[in-house]
Design an enzyme around this catalytic site. Sequence first.
Site, PDB file in Angstrom:
ATOM      1  N   ARG A 167     -20.758 -12.012   7.931  1.00  0.00           N
ATOM      2  CA  ARG A 167     -19.817 -11.248   6.767  1.00  0.00           C
ATOM      3  C   ARG A 167     -20.506  -9.988   6.634  1.00  0.00           C
ATOM      4  NH1 ARG A 167     -18.212 -15.276   7.913  1.00  0.00           N
ATOM      5  NH2 ARG A 167     -17.693 -16.895   6.413  1.00  0.00           N
ATOM      6  N   SER A 241     -14.610 -16.962  -1.769  1.00  0.00           N
ATOM      7  CA  SER A 241     -16.211 -17.039  -2.196  1.00  0.00           C
ATOM      8  C   SER A 241     -16.830 -15.837  -2.813  1.00  0.00           C
ATOM      9  CB  SER A 241     -16.918 -17.178  -0.881  1.00  0.00           C
ATOM     10  OG  SER A 241     -16.324 -18.685  -0.281  1.00  0.00           O
ATOM     11  N   GLU A 338     -20.111 -11.197  -1.750  1.00  0.00           N
ATOM     12  CA  GLU A 338     -19.232 -10.896  -0.787  1.00  0.00           C
ATOM     13  C   GLU A 338     -18.074 -10.042  -1.322  1.00  0.00           C
ATOM     14  OE1 GLU A 338     -18.592 -14.600   1.726  1.00  0.00           O
ATOM     15  OE2 GLU A 338     -16.506 -14.058   1.907  1.00  0.00           O
TER      16      GLU A 338
HETATM   17  C1  LIG Z   1      -8.652 -17.936  -1.483  1.00  0.00           C
HETATM   18  C2  LIG Z   1      -9.698 -17.028  -0.646  1.00  0.00           C
HETATM   19  C3  LIG Z   1     -10.030 -17.559   0.583  1.00  0.00           C
HETATM   20  C4  LIG Z   1     -11.033 -16.715   1.425  1.00  0.00           C
HETATM   21  N1  LIG Z   1     -11.714 -17.470   2.520  1.00  0.00           N
HETATM   22  C5  LIG Z   1     -12.438 -16.691   3.393  1.00  0.00           C
HETATM   23  C6  LIG Z   1     -12.833 -17.471   4.560  1.00  0.00           C
HETATM   24  O1  LIG Z   1     -12.681 -18.545   4.709  1.00  0.00           O
HETATM   25  N2  LIG Z   1     -13.773 -16.520   5.232  1.00  0.00           N
HETATM   26  C7  LIG Z   1     -13.770 -15.229   5.058  1.00  0.00           C
HETATM   27  O2  LIG Z   1     -14.566 -14.355   5.926  1.00  0.00           O
HETATM   28  N3  LIG Z   1     -13.320 -14.452   3.956  1.00  0.00           N
HETATM   29  C8  LIG Z   1     -12.466 -15.269   3.287  1.00  0.00           C
HETATM   30  N4  LIG Z   1     -11.813 -14.871   2.016  1.00  0.00           N
HETATM   31  C9  LIG Z   1     -12.160 -13.212   1.762  1.00  0.00           C
HETATM   32  C10 LIG Z   1     -10.729 -12.345   2.519  1.00  0.00           C
HETATM   33  O3  LIG Z   1      -9.701 -13.012   2.637  1.00  0.00           O
HETATM   34  C11 LIG Z   1     -11.354 -11.656   3.504  1.00  0.00           C
HETATM   35  O4  LIG Z   1     -12.548 -10.952   3.513  1.00  0.00           O
HETATM   36  C12 LIG Z   1     -10.445 -10.602   4.188  1.00  0.00           C
HETATM   37  O5  LIG Z   1     -10.761 -10.252   5.405  1.00  0.00           O
HETATM   38  C13 LIG Z   1     -10.101  -9.426   3.287  1.00  0.00           C
HETATM   39  O6  LIG Z   1      -8.898  -8.858   3.713  1.00  0.00           O
HETATM   40  P1  LIG Z   1      -7.997  -7.765   3.193  1.00  0.00           P
HETATM   41  O7  LIG Z   1      -6.949  -7.226   3.919  1.00  0.00           O
HETATM   42  O8  LIG Z   1      -7.566  -8.514   1.921  1.00  0.00           O
HETATM   43  O9  LIG Z   1      -9.079  -6.840   2.591  1.00  0.00           O
HETATM   44  P2  LIG Z   1      -9.226  -5.957   1.007  1.00  0.00           P
HETATM   45  O10 LIG Z   1      -9.573  -7.019   0.127  1.00  0.00           O
HETATM   46  O11 LIG Z   1      -8.052  -5.196   0.998  1.00  0.00           O
HETATM   47  O12 LIG Z   1     -10.328  -5.132   1.609  1.00  0.00           O
HETATM   48  C14 LIG Z   1     -11.876  -5.741   1.835  1.00  0.00           C
HETATM   49  C15 LIG Z   1     -12.677  -4.423   2.582  1.00  0.00           C
HETATM   50  O13 LIG Z   1     -12.461  -4.243   3.935  1.00  0.00           O
HETATM   51  C16 LIG Z   1     -11.906  -2.731   3.789  1.00  0.00           C
HETATM   52  N5  LIG Z   1     -10.814  -2.798   4.717  1.00  0.00           N
HETATM   53  C17 LIG Z   1      -9.522  -3.195   4.445  1.00  0.00           C
HETATM   54  N6  LIG Z   1      -8.642  -2.773   5.433  1.00  0.00           N
HETATM   55  C18 LIG Z   1      -9.455  -1.848   6.367  1.00  0.00           C
HETATM   56  C19 LIG Z   1      -8.894  -1.118   7.344  1.00  0.00           C
HETATM   57  N7  LIG Z   1      -7.912  -1.064   7.929  1.00  0.00           N
HETATM   58  N8  LIG Z   1      -9.899  -0.299   7.505  1.00  0.00           N
HETATM   59  C20 LIG Z   1     -10.982  -0.232   6.987  1.00  0.00           C
HETATM   60  N9  LIG Z   1     -11.382  -0.931   6.112  1.00  0.00           N
HETATM   61  C21 LIG Z   1     -10.542  -1.671   5.612  1.00  0.00           C
HETATM   62  C22 LIG Z   1     -11.616  -2.491   2.373  1.00  0.00           C
HETATM   63  O14 LIG Z   1     -11.877  -1.041   2.134  1.00  0.00           O
HETATM   64  C23 LIG Z   1     -12.724  -3.255   1.747  1.00  0.00           C
HETATM   65  O15 LIG Z   1     -13.944  -2.692   1.912  1.00  0.00           O
HETATM   66  C24 LIG Z   1     -11.172 -15.410   1.383  1.00  0.00           C
HETATM   67  C25 LIG Z   1     -10.457 -15.034   0.181  1.00  0.00           C
HETATM   68  C26 LIG Z   1      -9.632 -15.603  -0.747  1.00  0.00           C
HETATM   69  C27 LIG Z   1      -9.097 -14.908  -1.775  1.00  0.00           C
END
Ligand SMILES: Cc1cc2nc3c(=O)[nH]c(=O)nc-3n(C[C@H](O)[C@H](O)[C@H](O)COP(=O)(O)OP(=O)(O)OC[C@H]3O[C@@H](n4cnc5c(N)ncnc54)[C@H](O)[C@@H]3O)c2cc1C
Length: 342
Positions: A167, A241, A338
Amino acid sequence: MTIEENKELKDLTTFRIGGPARFFVRVTSGQELTDALDFAREKNLPLFILGGGSNILVSDEGFSGLVIKIEIGGIEIKDVPEDSTIQEVIVGAGVVWDELVGYVVEKNLYGLENLSYIPGTVGAAPVQNIGAYGTEARETIAWVETVNGATGEIKVFTNAECQFAYRDSFFKKTEGKNYVVTRVAFHLKKQGIVNTSYKDLAEYIKSNNLTDVDLGMVRDMVVAIRKHKLPDVKEVGTAGSFFKNPIISRELSAHLHQEFPLLPEYEVDAERVKVSAAWMLDNLCGMKGHVDGAVAIHERQALVIVNKNNATAQEIKNLAQKMINCVKEKTSITLEQEVLYI
Ligand SMILES: Cc1cc2nc3c(=O)[nH]c(=O)nc-3n(C[C@H](O)[C@H](O)[C@H](O)COP(=O)(O)OP(=O)(O)OC[C@H]3O[C@@H](n4cnc5c(N)ncnc54)[C@H](O)[C@@H]3O)c2cc1C
């Protein structure tokens, strides 16, 4: 490209919590991103890059700079001249992660199927090195195209340069935080072996008497298991998480196992193991299903905090601190978040 002012961020996050952004813009191309970065530089604004908002908690005060929501699309599949067994899949950072997984599984390409149904966008996948069911994004990411938010320069990172870890990646470190991901390339196998060794998958196969498990079946299984275990973000406010599984020394693990023999642990390297944060929160702190005013811990997953009823960011932070305190008191381990606080 329209720059909005005092934009509510709540509904752009899966927690559905938090105040407004002073400035907000959606970008759908490299040029729009450059223009947005110029705007931030001219006004000397702090930047926040938003994907699907599924791993963040926005503060009640909001964000006093420019939030850039990445909506760069496109999926391109190419042959790799030096290796005929793989295909290169180049994806815009704004593509919804699970739409990518569905697309490549349909094309019979192996490597992302265990990561089905993770919320969020493709651009966040290398930042966080998303992982689930025995697979991590780093195993298939070939390169990551970025724009330096401070200088506007384009830089392509190789897999090694991304410094992937559990992560974690270069993009989460102080020196990597300036980089905005615009495209990600994956190397996926045309023919592969599905990985069903992870406990939940193996149990699902056994209890449903499944045989000849193929790529599509793995995706369907992962989706079914996730739907059962985790809240649906369309209905429940959550960021999944809240904490990472702690990585600790084998020495500390041996010590803890004297008192808690059932504490699950997973191999990391010769010196370290990863222990289950959910198990500690559930079995040592009795926190599964715990309700605290407008916030709660999910009844089927002790790592997942939910916004039950228009909770504030502060209420979520207070509950998270209670969880940290309890695990610290019982085990001496400090849980690491996380979810990112904005
Ligand atoms: C129900 C649920 C289940 C989940 N299960 C998992 C799992 O099984 N495994 C897991 O690893 N994660 C899980 N997650 C966490 C999440 O889905 C991941 O971390 C996902 O990659 C976040 O993507 P996002 O586009 O929503 O990022 P955001 O929440 O919008 O951003 C997260 C971080 O990434 C950065 N970021 C986003 N896009 C970019 C970009 N284009 N360039 C640079 N930085 C960027 C943001 O600035 C921030 O720091 C879960 C979340 C939920 C709600």
